[in-house]
Structure formats: structure tokens, C-alpha cells
Design an enzyme around this catalytic site. Structure first.
Site, PDB file in Angstrom:
ATOM      1  N   ARG A 163       6.202   7.986   7.259  1.00 30.47           N
ATOM      2  CA  ARG A 163       6.645   8.110   5.954  1.00 30.47           C
ATOM      3  C   ARG A 163       7.980   9.755   5.581  1.00 30.47           C
ATOM      4  O   ARG A 163       8.410   9.987   5.393  1.00 30.47           O
ATOM      5  CB  ARG A 163       6.404   7.430   4.597  1.00 30.47           C
ATOM      6  CG  ARG A 163       5.358   6.151   4.721  1.00 30.47           C
ATOM      7  CD  ARG A 163       6.169   5.677   5.255  1.00 30.47           C
ATOM      8  NE  ARG A 163       5.910   4.268   5.099  1.00 30.47           N
ATOM      9  CZ  ARG A 163       5.932   3.739   5.860  1.00 30.47           C
ATOM     10  NH1 ARG A 163       7.245   3.711   6.573  1.00 30.47           N
ATOM     11  NH2 ARG A 163       5.873   2.226   5.367  1.00 30.47           N
ATOM     12  N   ASP A 194      12.678  -6.697   0.108  1.00 26.75           N
ATOM     13  CA  ASP A 194      12.469  -6.400  -1.355  1.00 26.75           C
ATOM     14  C   ASP A 194      13.632  -5.129  -0.949  1.00 26.75           C
ATOM     15  O   ASP A 194      14.240  -5.119  -2.345  1.00 26.75           O
ATOM     16  CB  ASP A 194      11.029  -5.645  -0.473  1.00 26.75           C
ATOM     17  CG  ASP A 194       9.634  -6.358  -0.993  1.00 26.75           C
ATOM     18  OD1 ASP A 194      10.154  -7.842  -0.716  1.00 26.75           O
ATOM     19  OD2 ASP A 194       8.917  -5.332  -1.081  1.00 26.75           O
ATOM     20  N   ASP A 208       2.308   4.642  -0.522  1.00 27.87           N
ATOM     21  CA  ASP A 208       3.176   5.074   0.587  1.00 27.87           C
ATOM     22  C   ASP A 208       4.234   5.634  -1.235  1.00 27.87           C
ATOM     23  O   ASP A 208       5.017   6.635  -0.295  1.00 27.87           O
ATOM     24  CB  ASP A 208       3.932   4.449   1.106  1.00 27.87           C
ATOM     25  CG  ASP A 208       3.535   4.016   2.304  1.00 27.87           C
ATOM     26  OD1 ASP A 208       3.126   4.326   2.469  1.00 27.87           O
ATOM     27  OD2 ASP A 208       3.908   2.592   3.061  1.00 27.87           O
ATOM     28  N   SER A 261       1.517  -9.411   4.978  1.00 24.09           N
ATOM     29  CA  SER A 261       2.691  -8.136   4.402  1.00 24.09           C
ATOM     30  C   SER A 261       2.238  -7.336   6.202  1.00 24.09           C
ATOM     31  O   SER A 261       1.846  -6.619   6.393  1.00 24.09           O
ATOM     32  CB  SER A 261       3.134  -7.552   3.177  1.00 24.09           C
ATOM     33  OG  SER A 261       4.014  -6.500   3.702  1.00 24.09           O
TER      34      SER A 261
END
Length: 407
Positions: free
Chosen positions: A99, A19, A128, A182
Site C-alpha cells: 500500500r 469496485d 487499507d 475476496s
């Protein structure tokens, strides 16, 4: 969507995976801008040098690869654990707490390099994107933000792979097929979501999913006993051996993983409104959570302990929703840290087949008074006759209501 020329230089949160590698090239093509990559080692257990080499191959001149494991545990995980934060009764916030650190460092790098924009690889369906961008805007209100998943037309895994092959972006062999789920990892936890896990009725295959721990069913038949020392609310040593924050959490992960501790299968409410099913592995964090609660049980006064429990869901929601740098979280943190000043001592635990069993706790600041609670003679430490007046005063309003036929 911004136009070419709107952005001069962008700092990309870059993992080196499919990605973000596609995002890197897409940023160059779409915005004709300079890209700075930032790869953070938060204990995900992967070699990060390949990310550096891939960035170099894609023509990146300014590449940041940084070990932030100690910062992550000391400044983010431990403060959060002082609050005993659990989201919706189960989730220990492993992804959520990572994050703010990544986003904060992106903003710092933007200042260091003169970048006018930042970019992330979070999708438009998840939490996120909110966590990254709330942090960006809190720390640099005028920063430009690029969220490719909300802008481009590469809306499937097949299109991403085709784009990567067209632009000669190196692609791991397993990415050419359809991945079963994932995963996102850091030193606190590993999350598995999507694909085969999207049906909440379909049982999760732990043999396939778990990477940091064994299944509780496969854990040893003999318990492991450990002791954890605490100072001002934070763990400082295991079995008498002083360890840095990251080293201590790493050791707890090893101990918990070997004993099948810390796997949960939950459906949670995302901030943006949808529900999401995931399997999370948090072996060390699960041990730490139970150990801290045990330490607080003898060191926190009842009123402070109960108030902490009342505030905790609000604190956990702030972390989950991305408000780490919001004033309300910082206000609560100050109160929590004040309460943690007395949380000192040692907790003894047994780890056994997915269970964390507290077997002892002691503290120089203990409020537990054996002379008062004993069922034996207490030498006048407590006058049991005092309880009668206490009960009558608390019953007075109930009596008055009952006399008026209120029941």
C-alpha cells in the site's frame, strides 16, 4: 462528504475490477471532476491492459499503467525482510507492504498532473484505508482524500452490480453472482478473505483457494534443494544465478509453490479494532524468511541479533498499521540496515511438503568458530575453568535473595 466543485481532479488507484470501475464513474457523477487512473503492476499476475481499455471506454484521458515490480521488491519487500518482520507471529505482511508504494505513486502522479485529490477503493472496515491515507497525508499534507466506501450508499455487492449495469460498465460474468471470497495479490503474496472464510471454525478449502501454490498434501514426495546467496542482508542469487529482486522473488514463488510452502490460515487483529480471518499464500517470502534467519545465525553478534528480535514486533506493527513513512519506522530501518552489513554468504535449503529445512550456511563474515565450540580438543582456545566465575557472579543476587528467605 465533499460537494461538487470541491474537487477539480482526482487520481484514483484503479484495478479495472468491479469496485474501482464503479468508483471511477461515481467520482465523475458525484464530484463532476476529472479523473486520472493509476494502475500498478506489483506482480499480481493479471493482464493490466484491460484496465487501460476500460478506463478509456469510461472517458479517461490521463491513464497511468506502470510496472513497479522491481521497485516493490527492492525498496519495500527487501527492507522489510531485513527486519524479519512478522505480524502477530504468523503474517509476513504481504498486503500491508504494497500500500505505501501505490499511495506514494498516486501522490507523485497528483503532482505531475495538477490533481488536488486522490481516491482509493478500500472499505471503511479494513486496514487499507488507513495505510493509503497515512501515506497520502505524510507525503502531501494538503491533499484531498476521497474514500467512496465511507461516503456512498452502494453498501452491497448487489447494489454495485446494479450500478454497473445501469451505467453500462463492463462486468465480468462471475461478478454477477456471489463470489466465495475476496482476493488481493502481489508478488509477495495472495490474500483470501471474506464470505465463506468469515467463520473461523469453517475449514478453508485449499483446493478452491490456493492459486500460487499446491497444497502441502499434494506436494512432491522428493525434496528440492536450493542455495540462496546474500549480500548485506538481501538475497542476490539462487543456485549461483544472479537475479534482480523481482526475478528472484518470482523464482522463489515458483519453487515454494511447487513444494506446498507458504499457506497460513490466521485470525489477525486489524488496526481499527476488529478481528479478521484470512488465508494467505506467501511461498517465496516464507523461504526467504527462513533463509535470512539462517544467514543471520552465523553473522550477527548475539546482542545485535537479540535486539533485532525485540524490535521486530514493533517494526511489524508499524508496517501493518500503515506507518511506513513515519520517522520511527525510518529510525528502526537505519539500525536494521546497519546490522545487515555483515549478513553475507550462502544458505542451503531443502523444500519439502510445506517445510523449509535449513541444511547448511556459510559466510566470509561468520562469527561461528569451530575451534571454540568443538567437543574435541580445542588447543587452549577456550578455558572451561572460566565458566565457574561467570556462573558465581550471575548467581550472586539469587544467593542474596535466597538468604533473606525471598523464595
Amino acid at each position: 462528504m465533499k460537494q461538487k466543485g470541491d474537487v477539480k481532479k482526482v487520481v484514483l488507484a484503479y484495478s479495472g475490477g468491479l469496485d474501482t470501475s464503479v468508483i471511477l464513474r461515481w467520482l465523475q457523477d458525484t464530484y463532476a471532476c476529472e479523473v486520472v487512473t493509476f494502475t500498478a503492476d506489483l506482480g499480481q499476475g493479471e493482464e493490466l491492459e484491460p484496465a487501460r481499455r476500460k478506463a478509456e471506454m469510461l472517458g479517461i484521458k490521463e491513464i497511468y499503467v506502470e510496472d513497479l515490480r522491481e521497485d516493490f521488491v527492492r525498496d519495500y519487500v527487501f527492507p522489510m525482510f531485513r527486519a524479519n518482520a512478522v505480524y502477530e507471529g504468523a503474517y509476513l505482511l504481504g498486503t500491508s507492504i504494497a500500500r505505501p508504494l501505490i499511495a506514494k505513486r498516486q501522490i507523485e502522479i497528483a503532482r505531475e498532473t495538477g490533481a488536488d485529490a486522490v481516491a482509493h477503493g478500500a472499505t471503511g472496515k479494513g486496514n487499507d484505508q488507513v495505510r493509503f491515507e497515512l501515506t497520502y497525508l505524510a507525503l502531501k499534507p494538503d491533499i484531498k482524500i476521497i474514500a467512496p466506501w465511507r461516503e456512498w450508499d452502494l453498501t452491497s455487492r448487489t447494489r454495485l452490480v446494479d450500478y454497473a449495469e445501469k451505467h453500462q460498465i463492463p462486468l465480468p460474468r462471475d461478478k454477477r453472482g456471489e463470489p466465495p471470497f475476496s482476493q488481493d495479490a502481489n508478488l509477495l503474496h495472495i490474500s483470501s478473505e471474506g464470505k465463506v472464510l468469515e467463520d473461523p471454525w469453517q475449514a478453508a478449502d485449499y483446493d478452491l483457494i490456493l492459486t500460487r501454490m499446491v497444497s502441502p498434501m499434494d506436494a512432491p514426495d522428493r525434496p528440492t534443494e536450493i542455495e540462496i546467496d546474500f549480500e548485506r542482508g538481501d538475497p542476490t542469487a539462487i543456485d549461483g544465478e544472479a537475479l534482480s529482486p523481482a526475478a528472484l522473488l518470482t523464482r522463489l514463488n515458483e519453487l515454494g509453490g511447487a513444494n506446498g510452502i507458504g499457506a497460513i490460515d490466521i485470525v489477525e487483529n486489524r488496526f481499527i479494532g476488529m478481528k479478521s480471518r484470512g488465508v494467505y499464500e506467501t511461498p517465496g517470502g516464507t523461504i526467504l524468511f527462513h533463509a535470512r534467519r539462517a544467514m543471520e545465525s552465523i553473522t550477527l553478534e548475539r546482542g545485535a541479533a537479540h535486539l533485532k528480535d525485540e524490535l521486530m514486533p514493533r517494526y511489524a506493527e508499524m508496517v501493518y498499521n500503515g506507518f511506513w513513512f513515519a520517522p520511527e519506522r525510518e529510525m528502526l530501518q537505519a539500525a536494521i540496515d546497519r546490522a545487515s552489513e555483515r549478513v553475507n554468504g550462502t544458505v542451503r535449503l531443502k523444500l519439502y511438503k510445506g517445510n523449509v529445512i535449513v541444511t547448511g550456511r556459510q559466510s566470509p563474515d561468520s562469527l561461528y568458530d569451530e575451534a571454540i565450540v568443538t567437543f574435541e580438543e580445542d588447543a587452549g582456545a577456550y578455558d572451561q575453568r572460566d565458566a565457574e566465575g561467570f556462573i558465581r557472579l550471575n548467581a550472586l543476587r539469587l544467593q542474596l535473595l535466597g538468604r533473606q528467605g525471598g523464595r
